[in-house]
Design a protein around this motif. Structure first.
Motif, PDB file in Angstrom:
ATOM      1  N   PRO A 263       0.516  -5.153   3.780  1.00  0.00           N
ATOM      2  CA  PRO A 263       0.788  -4.088   3.710  1.00  0.00           C
ATOM      3  C   PRO A 263      -0.645  -3.178   2.813  1.00  0.00           C
ATOM      4  N   VAL A 264      -1.435  -2.333   2.465  1.00  0.00           N
ATOM      5  CA  VAL A 264      -2.446  -1.796   1.778  1.00  0.00           C
ATOM      6  C   VAL A 264      -2.145  -2.538   0.131  1.00  0.00           C
ATOM      7  N   THR A 265      -3.374  -3.211  -0.289  1.00  0.00           N
ATOM      8  CA  THR A 265      -3.437  -4.162  -1.756  1.00  0.00           C
ATOM      9  C   THR A 265      -4.132  -3.289  -2.093  1.00  0.00           C
ATOM     10  N   LYS A 266      -4.395  -3.999  -3.760  1.00  0.00           N
ATOM     11  CA  LYS A 266      -5.064  -3.462  -4.824  1.00  0.00           C
ATOM     12  C   LYS A 266      -6.721  -3.876  -4.892  1.00  0.00           C
ATOM     13  N   VAL A 267      -6.908  -4.902  -3.774  1.00  0.00           N
ATOM     14  CA  VAL A 267      -7.956  -4.517  -2.872  1.00  0.00           C
ATOM     15  C   VAL A 267      -9.099  -3.813  -2.270  1.00  0.00           C
ATOM     16  N   ASN A 268      -7.945  -3.757  -0.490  1.00  0.00           N
ATOM     17  CA  ASN A 268      -8.508  -2.437  -0.139  1.00  0.00           C
ATOM     18  C   ASN A 268      -8.532  -1.241  -0.968  1.00  0.00           C
ATOM     19  N   MET A 269      -8.058  -0.765  -2.081  1.00  0.00           N
ATOM     20  CA  MET A 269      -8.197   0.656  -2.968  1.00  0.00           C
ATOM     21  C   MET A 269      -9.930  -0.015  -3.140  1.00  0.00           C
ATOM     22  N   ASP A 270      -9.879  -0.907  -4.753  1.00  0.00           N
ATOM     23  CA  ASP A 270     -10.821  -1.339  -4.536  1.00  0.00           C
ATOM     24  C   ASP A 270     -12.285  -1.540  -3.902  1.00  0.00           C
ATOM     25  N   MET A 271     -12.143  -1.576  -2.864  1.00  0.00           N
ATOM     26  CA  MET A 271     -12.717  -2.105  -2.220  1.00  0.00           C
ATOM     27  C   MET A 271     -13.051  -1.108  -1.543  1.00  0.00           C
ATOM     28  N   ILE A 436      -8.484  -9.295  -9.143  1.00  0.00           N
ATOM     29  CA  ILE A 436      -7.534  -8.916  -7.457  1.00  0.00           C
ATOM     30  C   ILE A 436      -8.017  -9.361  -6.512  1.00  0.00           C
ATOM     31  N   LEU A 437      -9.570 -10.709  -6.627  1.00  0.00           N
ATOM     32  CA  LEU A 437      -9.898 -10.506  -5.430  1.00  0.00           C
ATOM     33  C   LEU A 437      -9.031 -12.163  -4.209  1.00  0.00           C
ATOM     34  N   ASP A 438      -8.919 -12.646  -5.061  1.00  0.00           N
ATOM     35  CA  ASP A 438      -6.951 -13.658  -4.757  1.00  0.00           C
ATOM     36  C   ASP A 438      -6.237 -13.092  -4.295  1.00  0.00           C
ATOM     37  N   ILE A 439      -6.199 -11.333  -4.277  1.00  0.00           N
ATOM     38  CA  ILE A 439      -5.043 -10.931  -3.081  1.00  0.00           C
ATOM     39  C   ILE A 439      -5.463 -10.729  -1.787  1.00  0.00           C
ATOM     40  N   ARG A 442      -1.551 -11.057   3.955  1.00  0.00           N
ATOM     41  CA  ARG A 442      -0.830 -12.136   4.298  1.00  0.00           C
ATOM     42  C   ARG A 442      -0.051 -12.427   3.428  1.00  0.00           C
ATOM     43  N   THR A 443      -0.575 -13.067   1.908  1.00  0.00           N
ATOM     44  CA  THR A 443       0.265 -13.492   1.328  1.00  0.00           C
ATOM     45  C   THR A 443       1.240 -12.337   0.652  1.00  0.00           C
ATOM     46  N   VAL A 444       0.772 -10.995   0.412  1.00  0.00           N
ATOM     47  CA  VAL A 444       2.310 -10.201   0.057  1.00  0.00           C
ATOM     48  C   VAL A 444       3.550  -9.893   0.670  1.00  0.00           C
ATOM     49  N   LEU A 445       3.074 -10.647   2.311  1.00  0.00           N
ATOM     50  CA  LEU A 445       3.355  -9.932   3.226  1.00  0.00           C
ATOM     51  C   LEU A 445       4.582 -11.028   3.466  1.00  0.00           C
ATOM     52  N   GLY A 451      11.220 -12.761   0.498  1.00  0.00           N
ATOM     53  CA  GLY A 451      12.008 -12.048  -1.080  1.00  0.00           C
ATOM     54  C   GLY A 451      11.803 -12.857  -2.634  1.00  0.00           C
ATOM     55  N   GLU A 452      10.570 -12.878  -2.401  1.00  0.00           N
ATOM     56  CA  GLU A 452      10.069 -13.675  -3.742  1.00  0.00           C
ATOM     57  C   GLU A 452       9.586 -12.701  -4.118  1.00  0.00           C
ATOM     58  N   GLU A 453       9.421 -13.049  -6.013  1.00  0.00           N
ATOM     59  CA  GLU A 453       9.438 -12.260  -7.050  1.00  0.00           C
ATOM     60  C   GLU A 453       7.840 -11.931  -6.947  1.00  0.00           C
ATOM     61  N   GLY A 454       7.385 -10.870  -7.572  1.00  0.00           N
ATOM     62  CA  GLY A 454       5.582 -11.114  -8.369  1.00  0.00           C
ATOM     63  C   GLY A 454       5.319  -9.331  -7.451  1.00  0.00           C
ATOM     64  N   TRP A 455       4.884  -9.233  -6.011  1.00  0.00           N
ATOM     65  CA  TRP A 455       4.136  -9.325  -4.868  1.00  0.00           C
ATOM     66  C   TRP A 455       4.118  -7.439  -5.319  1.00  0.00           C
ATOM     67  N   GLU A 456       5.027  -6.492  -5.752  1.00  0.00           N
ATOM     68  CA  GLU A 456       4.286  -5.614  -6.647  1.00  0.00           C
ATOM     69  C   GLU A 456       3.467  -5.169  -7.667  1.00  0.00           C
ATOM     70  N   GLU A 457       3.063  -6.438  -8.583  1.00  0.00           N
ATOM     71  CA  GLU A 457       1.686  -6.309  -8.805  1.00  0.00           C
ATOM     72  C   GLU A 457       0.675  -6.164  -7.867  1.00  0.00           C
ATOM     73  N   MET A 458       0.758  -6.560  -6.345  1.00  0.00           N
ATOM     74  CA  MET A 458      -0.504  -7.196  -6.490  1.00  0.00           C
ATOM     75  C   MET A 458      -0.993  -5.918  -5.291  1.00  0.00           C
ATOM     76  N   LEU A 459       0.162  -4.606  -5.497  1.00  0.00           N
ATOM     77  CA  LEU A 459       0.064  -4.099  -4.816  1.00  0.00           C
ATOM     78  C   LEU A 459      -0.679  -2.368  -5.965  1.00  0.00           C
ATOM     79  N   PRO A 460      -0.873  -0.914  -5.185  1.00  0.00           N
ATOM     80  CA  PRO A 460      -1.904  -0.288  -5.346  1.00  0.00           C
ATOM     81  C   PRO A 460      -0.463   0.584  -6.529  1.00  0.00           C
ATOM     82  N   THR A 461      -0.496   1.426  -7.329  1.00  0.00           N
ATOM     83  CA  THR A 461       0.521   1.960  -8.419  1.00  0.00           C
ATOM     84  C   THR A 461       0.976   2.996  -7.055  1.00  0.00           C
TER      85      THR A 461
END
Length: 482
Positions: A263-271, A436-439, A442-445, A451-461
């Motif tokens: 999905p779209v990540t914090k890196v995408n939105m920062d760019m 956020i550079l290491d987000i 493919r990792t988030v997906l 079903g892992e936890e913690g991916w929410e923090e890698m995405l925009p609000t």
């Protein structure tokens, strides 16, 4: 019945234009009007020629004179005639006349329709091949509301008479499809090219609406245009409706971001935010005249062998929720994307990309099909007033941040790289967020699917909430799995 032999190839049976028109003419309930401006009465002519047209055509007309046209349909704010608002007015006006002049008591079973087109064919100098809007408003039950299909076309032929004939065939295909293929919109779209080919016209926008198309996602219909080779680029807005690229990009400064957004990540939105700030700081770039495009290539959508439509819609849903215009293209190479933009604007352009994408640009293997190789590609890429905004990469092994200063390209490309860098064509995005550079998408997906936890923090609000609420990217399945 003919004998079938082993080794026979299956041949698709496409009805002729005449047989399609005749089938509609012989239907005692289908009844409507034809309003055609700019390329003759080509669609209506096909119905007249096929026979029994008196049972189908209530009226056929053309208002070629602008004053006559304005008197009938009103004056557009932009004073233009080949536009979508003009087509919509034509469709609405003609249906209102049908309802007003024909008694429903006398015709209780009639299925009314209005077909319209407003088109400009090739100009005298043969520099502009022409384009147009075509549409139909129709009902499939006398007690139901009206459905509508609207499309935009660009002519490819260089002869006005051939363009007129092409338009007439397309019109028949549209009317026939509206009545007989409405239960399968994908096949309906495909049928537009019955008895036509890609060398004759391009269809670059289509929208379905009405009670019978409530389940149709117009973004998916855009994808069909690309998959069928009917166009090279489609665009849709935050509301999910398809947009005409030529209209959105006309005389605009363009900043494009290519990505998978899966999905779209914090890196995408920062760019996006940092490159936009740099782009707007350029001379002669006004925000009111700037269009930002999130672009996905068709090859990216088919990275797993075939296009996953559900996956495509998931990505579109997220980008639309962020209020972005999204473009899907068949352009694997950046210079082709820039060439496409150049058809609509001569203003400034910018491409925001990561280090990996920039390395690919300087890889000769992507230009072997060009007679001029990489030099030809770079000539087309940087001929326009274009800059590349480079987002850094974090090398976890060395801890180094890779940008245009320390990027390593192939030795043969080093001098070419220096030339464009020293001429200010490559701009570093320096004020990035190192946290956020290491987000990576493919990792988030993978985390979502597993079903892992913690991916929410890698995405925009708000993006994680959207994924959960709408169960995107297999989120609901991952919870069951866990």
């Amino acid at each position: 019945m003919a004998i079938s032999l082993r080794g026979d190839q299956e041949i698709s049976s496409v009805q002729t234009t005449k047989s399609k028109a005749l089938r509609i003419n012989l239907n005692t309930d289908i009844y409507g009007t034809f309003a055609e401006i700019g390329a003759g009465q080509e669609t209506a002519r096909n119905f007249f020629r096929s026979g029994a047209a008196s049972g189908t055509i209530a009226k056929a007309m053309s208002a070629y004179d602008k004053d006559f046209s304005d008197a009938i349909y009103g004056i557009e704010e932009d004073k233009r005639y080949v536009t979508q608002p003009r087509l919509k007015k034509m469709l609405g006006h003609e249906i209102d006349l049908m309802e007003d002049r024909l008694s429903r008591q006398k015709h209780p079973d009639k299925l009314f329709f209005s077909y319209a087109n407003t088109v400009t064919t090739i100009d005298f100098a043969r520099k502009f091949k022409g384009h147009g809007w075509v549409g139909i408003r129709f009902q499939l039950d006398p007690l139901e509301g009206y459905n509508e299909i609207v499309l935009h076309l660009r002519f490819k032929e260089t002869d006005a008479r051939l363009q007129q004939e092409t338009l007439g065939i397309l019109g028949v295909n549209l009317i026939y499809g509206a009545f007989y293929l409405n239960d399968n919109p994908k096949e309906l779209v495909k049928s537009f090219y019955d008895n036509l080919n890609n060398d004759q016209l391009e269809i670059d926008m289509i929208n379905f609406s009405g009670p019978r198309f409530m389940y149709v996602d117009n973004r998916l219909m855009s994808l069909q245009l690309l998959k069928n080779g009917m166009t090279n680029a489609v665009m849709f807005g935050p509301d999910g409706n398809n947009l005409l690229p030529a209209q959105v990009l006309y005389k605009k400064n363009i900043l494009a971001l290519r990505g998978s957004f899966r999905p779209v990540t914090k890196v995408n939105m920062d760019m996006y935010e940092k490159s936009k700030k740099l782009f707007l700081a350029e001379n002669k770039v006004e925000e009111s005249k700037t269009q930002v495009i999130f672009e996905i290539t068709l090859s990216n959508l088919s990275a797993e062998g075939k296009i996953n439509e559900r996956d495509f819609l998931d990505r579109a849903e997220l980008l639309c929720s962020l209020g972005q215009n999204v473009m899907i293209t068949s352009f694997q190479q950046y210079f082709k994307l820039v060439e496409y933009f150049s058809e609509f604007t001569k203003e400034r352009m910018g491409l925001a990309m990561g280090v990996y994408n920039l390395i690919q640009i300087f890889d000769e293997k992507y230009y072997r099909n060009l007679s001029g190789g990489i030099l030809e590609a770079f000539g087309k890429l940087f001929y326009r007033d274009l800059k590349v905004y480079m987002y850094p990469y974090h090398d976890q092994a060395s801890g180094e941040y890779i940008n245009s200063e320390n990027l390593k390209v192939h030795p043969r490309m080093k001098e070419l790289y220096k030339f464009f860098k020293n001429n200010g064509k490559l701009v570093n995005i320096d004020n990035f967020d190192p946290e956020i550079l290491d987000i990576f998408s493919r990792t988030v997906l993978k985390m979502i699917i597993d079903g892992e936890e913690g991916w929410e923090e890698m995405l925009p609000t708000g993006i994680a909430e959207t994924i959960k609420q709408k169960r995107l990217f297999g989120y609901s399945r991952s919870r069951v799995k866990k």
